[in-house]
Design a protein around this motif. Sequence first.
Motif, PDB file in Angstrom:
ATOM      1  N   ASN A  37       0.703  -1.105  -0.083  1.00 34.61           N
ATOM      2  CA  ASN A  37       0.151  -0.079   0.128  1.00 34.61           C
ATOM      3  C   ASN A  37       0.630   1.341   0.121  1.00 34.61           C
ATOM      4  O   ASN A  37       0.774   2.116   0.863  1.00 34.61           O
ATOM      5  CB  ASN A  37      -1.126   0.060   1.103  1.00 34.61           C
ATOM      6  N   ARG A  82       1.010  -9.749  11.992  1.00 36.29           N
ATOM      7  CA  ARG A  82       0.270  -8.711  11.375  1.00 36.29           C
ATOM      8  C   ARG A  82      -0.669  -9.582  10.498  1.00 36.29           C
ATOM      9  O   ARG A  82      -1.788  -9.091  10.201  1.00 36.29           O
ATOM     10  CB  ARG A  82       1.281  -7.694  10.776  1.00 36.29           C
ATOM     11  N   PHE A  83      -0.037 -10.405   9.867  1.00 42.02           N
ATOM     12  CA  PHE A  83      -0.730 -11.199   8.785  1.00 42.02           C
ATOM     13  C   PHE A  83      -0.600 -12.567   8.843  1.00 42.02           C
ATOM     14  O   PHE A  83       0.409 -13.237   8.712  1.00 42.02           O
ATOM     15  CB  PHE A  83      -0.019 -10.643   7.409  1.00 42.02           C
ATOM     16  N   THR A 142      -5.818  -5.988   3.575  1.00 38.66           N
ATOM     17  CA  THR A 142      -5.357  -4.560   3.649  1.00 38.66           C
ATOM     18  C   THR A 142      -5.581  -3.524   2.347  1.00 38.66           C
ATOM     19  O   THR A 142      -5.119  -2.737   2.259  1.00 38.66           O
ATOM     20  CB  THR A 142      -4.094  -4.659   4.250  1.00 38.66           C
ATOM     21  N   TRP A 143      -5.702  -4.512   1.144  1.00 32.88           N
ATOM     22  CA  TRP A 143      -5.731  -3.831   0.118  1.00 32.88           C
ATOM     23  C   TRP A 143      -6.769  -2.950  -0.308  1.00 32.88           C
ATOM     24  O   TRP A 143      -7.981  -3.247   0.187  1.00 32.88           O
ATOM     25  CB  TRP A 143      -5.247  -4.665  -1.144  1.00 32.88           C
TER      26      TRP A 143
END
Length: 196
Positions: free
Chosen positions: A168, A180-181, A190-191
Amino acid sequence: MYGYDIYLRPRNVARVLANLAELAPPARAVPPLEITLPGGDRLVLPFTSDFKSDPVDCSTSGALELDTSLMIDVDDALHEYAQTGGPGPEPDGRIQIGYIYVTIRFESLLHPGYASVQCWAATSGMSRLFARSANVRKVFTDLTADSGGVCCLFDTGDGAPEQVCWLNGEPTEETVSGPRFPDLRALAATWSDPGQ
């Protein structure tokens, strides 16, 4: 084999291909390749598809395969690679690396609203180079940024966690299956909305 996966909106596929073509070696021994993209955009690329230069019409297919060579600025890892039988540096300080196999999926497997550009090393030596060279990583993160991509992953293809290099609009150093992922689905969430 190791590779970099770039995710971007389908409308940016022509731009990523044009940017990839700018990284091609200046001298070519094969004819240019004419590509028709979904939507009708036409490009002429200095690569082959399945090692042929016949025109490729992607307007009814879900993927495009390219065989590429790219010029990359020398760093320590590339200098060492050249010493082990790879091509030597050109006068401009870059080294030709190839074949790099590129698969473009107009609907990525990770998120159907995004296209993916998977760039894979052809040999084990190139895979090690992909893992060690900061300049190879920079080429693919720059390609992501310059093409309007939302994400660039380094993938070892062996089940090890993917490394997130670009996300991003920002360079990053995260891993998928990290805090986080936890998985690729969490990363794709998150995109931004691909329709925007």
